[in-house]
Design a protein around this motif. Structure first.
Motif, PDB file in Angstrom:
ATOM      1  N   ASN A 147       0.846  -1.191   0.000  1.00 23.11           N
ATOM      2  CA  ASN A 147       0.000   0.000   0.000  1.00 23.11           C
ATOM      3  C   ASN A 147       0.887   1.249   0.000  1.00 23.11           C
ATOM      4  OD1 ASN A 147      -1.945   1.931   0.296  1.00 23.11           O
ATOM      5  ND2 ASN A 147      -2.650   1.263   2.305  1.00 23.11           N
ATOM      6  N   TYR A 148       1.067   1.836  -1.177  1.00 20.87           N
ATOM      7  CA  TYR A 148       1.882   3.043  -1.295  1.00 20.87           C
ATOM      8  C   TYR A 148       1.098   4.308  -0.978  1.00 20.87           C
ATOM      9  CZ  TYR A 148       5.335   0.160  -3.736  1.00 20.87           C
ATOM     10  OH  TYR A 148       6.265  -0.797  -4.056  1.00 20.87           O
ATOM     11  N   SER A 149      -0.226   4.229  -1.014  1.00 25.44           N
ATOM     12  CA  SER A 149      -1.051   5.418  -0.797  1.00 25.44           C
ATOM     13  C   SER A 149      -1.060   5.798   0.675  1.00 25.44           C
ATOM     14  CB  SER A 149      -2.474   5.140  -1.275  1.00 25.44           C
ATOM     15  OG  SER A 149      -3.028   4.040  -0.571  1.00 25.44           O
ATOM     16  N   PRO A 150      -1.478   7.038   0.994  1.00 27.02           N
ATOM     17  CA  PRO A 150      -1.562   7.454   2.411  1.00 27.02           C
ATOM     18  C   PRO A 150      -2.469   6.516   3.199  1.00 27.02           C
ATOM     19  CG  PRO A 150      -1.746   9.356   0.966  1.00 27.02           C
ATOM     20  CD  PRO A 150      -1.785   8.142   0.073  1.00 27.02           C
ATOM     21  N   ARG A 151      -2.036   6.139   4.387  1.00 24.94           N
ATOM     22  CA  ARG A 151      -2.759   5.166   5.198  1.00 24.94           C
ATOM     23  C   ARG A 151      -3.538   5.842   6.313  1.00 24.94           C
ATOM     24  NH1 ARG A 151       1.793   0.309   5.888  1.00 24.94           N
ATOM     25  NH2 ARG A 151       2.288   0.113   3.654  1.00 24.94           N
ATOM     26  N   GLN A 152      -4.604   5.185   6.732  1.00 23.81           N
ATOM     27  CA  GLN A 152      -5.420   5.684   7.827  1.00 23.81           C
ATOM     28  C   GLN A 152      -4.902   5.140   9.152  1.00 23.81           C
ATOM     29  OE1 GLN A 152      -9.441   4.548   6.997  1.00 23.81           O
ATOM     30  NE2 GLN A 152      -9.682   6.004   5.311  1.00 23.81           N
ATOM     31  N   PHE A 153      -5.141   5.883  10.227  1.00 29.61           N
ATOM     32  CA  PHE A 153      -4.723   5.454  11.561  1.00 29.61           C
ATOM     33  C   PHE A 153      -5.590   4.272  11.999  1.00 29.61           C
ATOM     34  CE2 PHE A 153      -2.563   9.444  11.548  1.00 29.61           C
ATOM     35  CZ  PHE A 153      -1.506   9.293  12.443  1.00 29.61           C
ATOM     36  N   LYS A 154      -4.927   3.252  12.541  1.00 24.25           N
ATOM     37  CA  LYS A 154      -5.607   2.040  12.977  1.00 24.25           C
ATOM     38  C   LYS A 154      -5.312   1.787  14.462  1.00 24.25           C
ATOM     39  CE  LYS A 154      -6.885   1.032   8.705  1.00 24.25           C
ATOM     40  NZ  LYS A 154      -8.287   0.992   8.257  1.00 24.25           N
TER      41      LYS A 154
END
Length: 555
Positions: free
Chosen positions: A56-63
């Motif tokens: 996943n190269y795209s910006p990630r969401q906080f988990k």
């Protein structure tokens, strides 16, 4: 091709773009009913059910944010109460012995004993100076040996990596005989040395020496049996280690970042250790009664034991979090190299892995660290109870339940952080998706080549033992330290084995990461690294999944 490349970078893109948007991420029925459909229809339907997983190269969401907040609260409370402990310390703690009970005032009063204290201090100083003067050569040689070992450990690790990359087979087959010869040599050597030395001979009777000698030989015999029983897997292990060494050599900058993270953990621990020391100073000198006699003693404040528990738990959790951060960074960096179209390392791969580890996935890492910390604590409690020989059917049942729980957590956590570093998913989602990924590709979470870990440990032991022997020989020739030369060589061996153990830990995580990446390749029907597929395809498949229909053949 352009469309294929764009879709491979999207971790949530389905195989079939015409699939319903309401389709779940992981279907509750991962395979169609084989009694109603043919194998071709099953494979075609299979492709419409699963996500095309990739990095996943795209910006990630906080988990998993609640666990990050909980960890921050633990740290803030530890530092906050620690600062209070320093500000609220009682300087009388160091003078408890100078207080005596005064029957007139029924309290503790300070007694003038400067002469005795100064005399005690003088005797301690004289003793310490005498020790330093008698062992100045030992201290000097020890410092020099440890410094030189620390400096040499860097080129030694690099040399081992190059040897494992280009000459893995030779290194393994040369090291295997030493797995047996070195223990035999030390076993015979200590027996002969103790027999010759009169003091050791008197303190350790012949019957006990023979008993220990035979016991060690039995352990060596078990090691030989293990090697012979796993001999058919040596060749595959050699190829697995070769592939992992090549992957690690393409990401050498990890050896600059990972020790830096460890150093940061030491700096982070330093104030907490100071707080724990000053927490003991919080209290007062009180009158204590024992058998009708009164004396003066130190009584800690009631909150001090609770602070010790909080600080120790925070430190344990922080250690496991740092370990998981290192695993996350290794996995994210190696996965970016694996899914790159050429063999070169992508730019800023470590920087992006660090940003994700301390950013969107920090809560996931905290949750994983908390689970590992809980497992270690529970296991330590069970081991201590076993040593105390607790009996009874209830204790046996509880121990079995705890062992089952610990084994389940270890199984769940095997590749979860590796998968989370690749996709950026939450902990529970990563655990479920990893299990489903391996299951539908006939792979197993417990069948990765564990022989490689044991072989690496054996190679590290052999190299460290050879180095320690060389150090001992040089010390015997340069400076006559007597028995102290053994201590210096032993400490040099311990330091080198710690450094090489860290190297083996990194290489072990690379093996796990490449295994997950290989499973993703199989799931997508692609081959990103041909040399990896040529090796990992020979790993044993999951016996529990043989009845499942196979995936689409690799391209």
């Amino acid at each position: 091709m352009a469309g294929t490349e764009e879709s491979s970078k999207d971790p949530i893109l389905l195989y079939d773009s015409s699939s319903s948007a309401t389709q779940p991420l992981l279907s509750s029925k991962p395979y169609p009913d084989v009694e109603q459909q043919t194998h071709e229809d099953s494979a075609e339907s299979d492709q419409t059910q699963y996500l095309q997983i990739s990095y996943n190269y795209s910006p990630r969401q906080f988990k998993d944010l609640p666990f990050l907040i909980l960890f921050i609260l633990f740290v803030l409370c530890t530092y906050g109460f620690g600062i209070f402990a320093v500000a609220n310390k009682n300087s009388d703690y160091s003078n408890v012995s100078s207080y005596v009970y005064d029957s007139n005032s029924s309290s503790c009063v300070e007694e003038s004993s400067s002469l005795s204290l100064s005399g005690l201090g003088f005797s301690k100083t004289v003793f310490w100076n005498a020790f330093l003067s008698s062992s100045s050569s030992f201290v000097r040689d020890l410092i020099w040996v440890l410094v030189i070992t620390a400096i040499l450990s860097i080129p030694i690790c690099y040399s081992v990596l190059l040897l494992l990359k280009h000459y893995t087979k030779q290194v393994v087959y040369v090291s295997i005989p030493f797995f047996v010869l070195i223990p035999i040599f030390f076993n015979v050597y200590w027996f002969v040395a103790c027999t010759v030395n009169s003091s050791c001979r008197d303190a350790f009777p012949l019957a006990y020496r023979i008993l220990v000698l035979v016991f060690v030989f039995l352990v060596i015999g078990i090691m030989v049996w293990i090697i012979v029983a796993n001999w058919h897997r040596i060749e595959l292990t050699v190829r697995v280690v070769t592939v992992a060494s090549h992957a690690l050599s393409q990401n050498l900058s990890l050896f600059g970042v990972l020790p830096g993270l460890t150093l940061g953990l030491v700096v982070y621990f330093a104030p907490i250790i100071v707080f724990l020391v000053f927490a003991r100073f919080n209290g007062e000198i009180v009158v204590q009664e024992s058998s009708g006699e009164y004396s003066c003693g130190w009584k800690q404040d009631s909150w001090v034991p609770a602070y010790f528990a909080l600080a120790i738990l925070t430190m344990l959790w922080s250690v496991t979090v740092m370990i998981e951060i290192q695993v996350y960074v290794i996995s994210g960096t190696v996965a970016q190299w694996y899914f790159s179209k050429d063999d070169s390392r992508p730019k800023k791969s470590i920087r992006s892995s660090l940003r994700n580890a301390f950013g969107p996935s920090s809560g996931t890492i905290c949750l994983s660290g908390l689970l590992i910390c809980a497992v270690r604590v529970v296991r330590a409690v069970v081991d201590s109870a076993r040593q105390e020989e607790a009996s009874g059917i209830v204790n046996v049942i509880l121990r079995c339940c705890v062992n089952t729980f610990v084994a389940a957590i270890d199984f769940l956590n095997k590749f979860t952080i590796n998968f989370a570093a690749i996709t950026g998913e939450a902990y529970c989602t990563s655990a479920r998706m990893t299990y489903e990924l391996l299951k539908r590709n006939l792979l197993s979470a417990v069948v990765v080549e564990t022989v490689s870990t044991r072989l690496l440990a054996g190679i590290i032991f052999v190299l460290s033992a050879i180095y320690a022997t060389v150090v001992w020989g040089i010390l015997k020739g340069v400076d006559d330290l007597g028995v102290y030369s053994y201590y210096v060589a032993l400490l040099a061996w311990a330091l080198l084995i710690v450094v090489l153990g860290f190297f083996a830990h990194v290489l072990d995580n690379v093996i796990d990461t490449v295994y997950v990446c290989y499973a993703i390749d199989r799931d997508r029907g692609e081959v990103c690294k041909q040399d990896v597929h040529e090796v990992y395809v020979h790993l044993p498949i999951s016996r529990n999944s043989r009845s499942l229909p196979s995936r689409t053949p690799l391209a």
